[in-house]
Design an enzyme around this catalytic site. Structure first.
Site, PDB file in Angstrom:
ATOM      1  N   ASP A 128       0.918  -1.336   0.088  1.00  0.00           N
ATOM      2  CA  ASP A 128       0.001  -0.118  -0.116  1.00  0.00           C
ATOM      3  C   ASP A 128       0.747   1.262  -0.119  1.00  0.00           C
ATOM      4  OD1 ASP A 128      -2.797   1.322   0.525  1.00  0.00           O
ATOM      5  OD2 ASP A 128      -1.786   1.833   2.324  1.00  0.00           O
ATOM      6  N   GLU A 144       1.203  -0.474  -5.036  1.00  0.00           N
ATOM      7  CA  GLU A 144      -0.283   0.471  -5.141  1.00  0.00           C
ATOM      8  C   GLU A 144       0.354   1.672  -5.270  1.00  0.00           C
ATOM      9  OE1 GLU A 144      -2.990   3.599  -4.055  1.00  0.00           O
ATOM     10  OE2 GLU A 144      -1.657   2.647  -2.497  1.00  0.00           O
TER      11      GLU A 144
END
Length: 630
Positions: A321, A364
């Site tokens: 993330d 991401e």
């Protein structure tokens, strides 16, 4: 071995720190000495080897002193079990016999400020559910797996279909009788649903321990603790084992950027900023503490956490993330590159891939940072895939426009292919797009009720037709108009309405075609296999392209306006007979059955300078897939 592992931990070079730190059940051999009286008055000494079962605790806290383990077994009394400092780097250890699974504990010590504090174990394998703050003992060994065939055949899926169902476990079906459903209970309904829809993998939003529901797991406190909301670590293993037996892979969402600020957890752990930055980078834009990725022990801590879930739980990949906040300070390109974090990412991917050559590492990343999916030895970050957030933003922006004005946004939709081959991209329609006032996917689309559904069918067909791996958040297939809420179930009642249930059918069929047709997934990062057929038709907003692998050739056509065409010429590069294998306007998908029935034979002299063409029926907001059969 233990010293070498500790050294590698301190140098930031290990992915096995969980074998050493934390609380581990083990057996130790002790020698009991007995004095036995004899008839002649001279006592006889006997020795007997005894096996004692217990737990070895190890803690890394360089500025701590007077360290104890406190728990249920010693009535939380810090005087009973004092830990010994076994290394000058700040490692403390104690073996305590006769302990059991699930017993709660913490570390009690004097920190750098001279204050006595109680802290959770950073390496705990199980943690109390909030509002509890204790670590809990758990022996994660000896689970019986049944996924040998899956592990033997799995790969990073470069030349294979990869369609991911992103999900938040707690809100897929919601709570049951006021409690969270267990991992096994969720699996009971999830597995047949995923198999029916044709997804190849799921991606779990973080299932480490975290206190605040609204963080969805992205602000954790227990980076080695399987989320106790849904059960214990072995229940999570069972969940993954069953998915693997159903030929469904499992990807873990992991957030190595930041952690929760709760004082009982990692924040100012030993009275210093042990885990976090100590300067103005300490706090992120989310108010959480940012990991100092320049510290070698913290690098080992995070890499080992990922490896723990890969090795112990058999996850098939890790999605990292907020990579933007690692490649640039605070995610802001203007603040410059974060070289320490970039080195961490390279080391992380190198170490993980060296150990697990069939596991995916996914970034991401919302930046234009170069070479994210290039190998570390060629100067890249070493990821396998990168989320194409530019494609997501441009595509949703385009579909939100009034079709009358889409001709002025034509390049918004074609731009993605201009940079597509610079990295291995994944096309996400993720949870971030259906929360916090952004509206759901169908809500973002321009038009009235019926037009929204027609364009949603078009959008999903475009996502599957476009090169790149696929990711959809749970509920996208239901076409819900209500935003996702982590506190309640998905609106499954929508499936009683034909319009909504037809979208589920459409997603299923797209997944099945995607998995079957090699032209849609084999060598898709090779530009040789993609060619625009109609790319400059601004006025009509019609797009067409072909994808070809060997003898397998598919043609994709998209009408982005409500105009209906009885006879529309689509340019072709190759002559032949083409069969329509998918049309988004079929009634089974909620359309009006304006589709092409019989196979179509090409003719010469196509538009846009192409040598051939086929004449098709093109529905309002229609999307078609044709396959060359002769």
């Amino acid at each position: 071995m233990a010293y070498g592992l500790l050294y590698d931990f301190l140098m930031g070079q290990t992915i096995d720190a969980y074998h050493y730190f934390g609380a581990h059940f083990e057996e130790r051999q002790f020698q009991e000495v007995h004095v036995v009286p004899t008839k002649n008055g001279k006592p006889r000494t006997t020795k007997k080897d005894t096996i004692v079962k217990g737990v070895i605790f190890r803690l890394y806290a360089p500025m701590a002193s007077d360290v104890s383990v406190i728990g249920e077994w010693n009535n939380w009394d810090p005087r009973v079990h004092k830990m010994e400092k076994i290394d000058s780097s700040g490692v403390f250890e104690i073996f305590i016999p006769n302990l059991e699974n699930y017993q709660s504990y913490k570390f009690h010590f004097k920190n750098a400020h001279g204050e006595y504090v109680d802290k959770a174990d950073p390496f705990a394998f199980l943690s109390e559910l909030r509002p509890g703050t204790c670590s809990r003992l758990f022996d994660y060994r000896n689970f019986i797996w049944h996924d040998e065939n899956w592990l033997r055949s799995r790969s990073r899926n470069f030349d294979a279909p990869l369609s991911i169902y992103e999900m938040h476990l707690g809100s897929w079906e919601g709570k049951k009788e006021g409690r969270y459903m267990s991992y096994e209970e969720i699996a009971d309904d999830l597995i047949p649903y995923l198999r029916d829809l044709g997804y190849t993998h799921i991606e779990l939003m973080p299932v480490i321990q975290y206190p605040f529901e609204g963080s969805w797991g992205y602000q954790g406190t227990g980076f080695y603790s399987a989320d106790s909301r849904y059960g214990n670590p072995m229940q999570l293993m069972s969940f993954i084992d069953r998915l693997h037996q159903a030929n469904i892979g499992v990807i873990l969402d992991f957030a190595p950027v930041h952690f929760a600020t709760d004082s009982w957890a990692l924040s100012e752990y030993d009275g210093t900023c042990l885990f976090e930055y100590s300067d103005d980078r300490r706090y992120s834009q989310w108010g959480s503490c940012q990991f100092d990725l320049g510290k070698d022990p913290i690098r080992s801590f995070l890499m080992s956490a990922m490896n723990y879930f890969l090795e112990v739980f058999h996850f098939d990949g890790i999605r990292i993330d907020a990579v933007s906040n690692m490649v640039y300070h605070q995610g802001n390109k203007g603040l410059g590159r974060n070289e320490e974090a970039i080195e961490f990412l390279k080391r992380m991917n190198g170490r993980i891939h060296d150990r697990h050559d069939n596991v995916m590492m996914i970034a991401e990343d919302s930046t234009d940072f170069p070479n994210v999916t290039k190998s570390t030895w060629s100067g890249g970050l070493g990821f396998d895939y990168k989320w194409d957030l530019g494609w997501m933003n441009d595509t949703l922006k385009y579909y939100s426009k009034d079709p009358i004005y889409r001709k002025y946004e034509h390049n918004t939709l074609t731009f993605s292919m201009a940079y597509f081959y610079s990295d291995n991209f994944m096309l996400p329609l993720s949870h971030d797009e259906v929360v916090h006032g952004k509206g759901t996917i169908i809500n973002k689309i321009y038009g009235n009720y019926d037009d929204k559904f027609a364009q949603l069918r078009n959008l999903y067909t475009y996502q599957f037709g476009h090169p790149g791996k696929k990711l959809n958040f749970m509920g996208n297939e239901l076409a819900s108009f209500d935003e996702w809420n982590e506190n309640k179930s998905l609106p499954w009642n929508l499936r009683t309405f034909p319009k909504h249930d037809s979208i589920v059918r459409l997603v299923r069929d797209l997944n099945l075609i995607y998995r079957y047709e090699s032209a849609m997934h084999f060598e898709e990062y090779n530009p040789f296999h993609f060619q625009w057929l109609m790319v400059d038709n601004h006025d009509q907003s019609v797009f067409a392209f072909q994808r070809q692998v060997g003898d397998s050739l598919l043609v994709f056509v998209y009408n982005m306006t409500p105009m209906f065409y009885e006879n529309y010429d689509i340019p072709l590069m190759q002559p032949g007979v083409y069969e329509e294998i998918f049309n988004s306007d079929k009634d089974v998908y909620g359309g009006y059955n304006q589709y092409n029935g019989l196979p179509l034979t090409s003719s010469e002299f196509g538009p846009e300078g192409k040598p051939h063409k086929m004449t098709i029926k093109l529905a309002s907001f229609g999307a078609c897939i044709f396959k060359k059969i002769n």
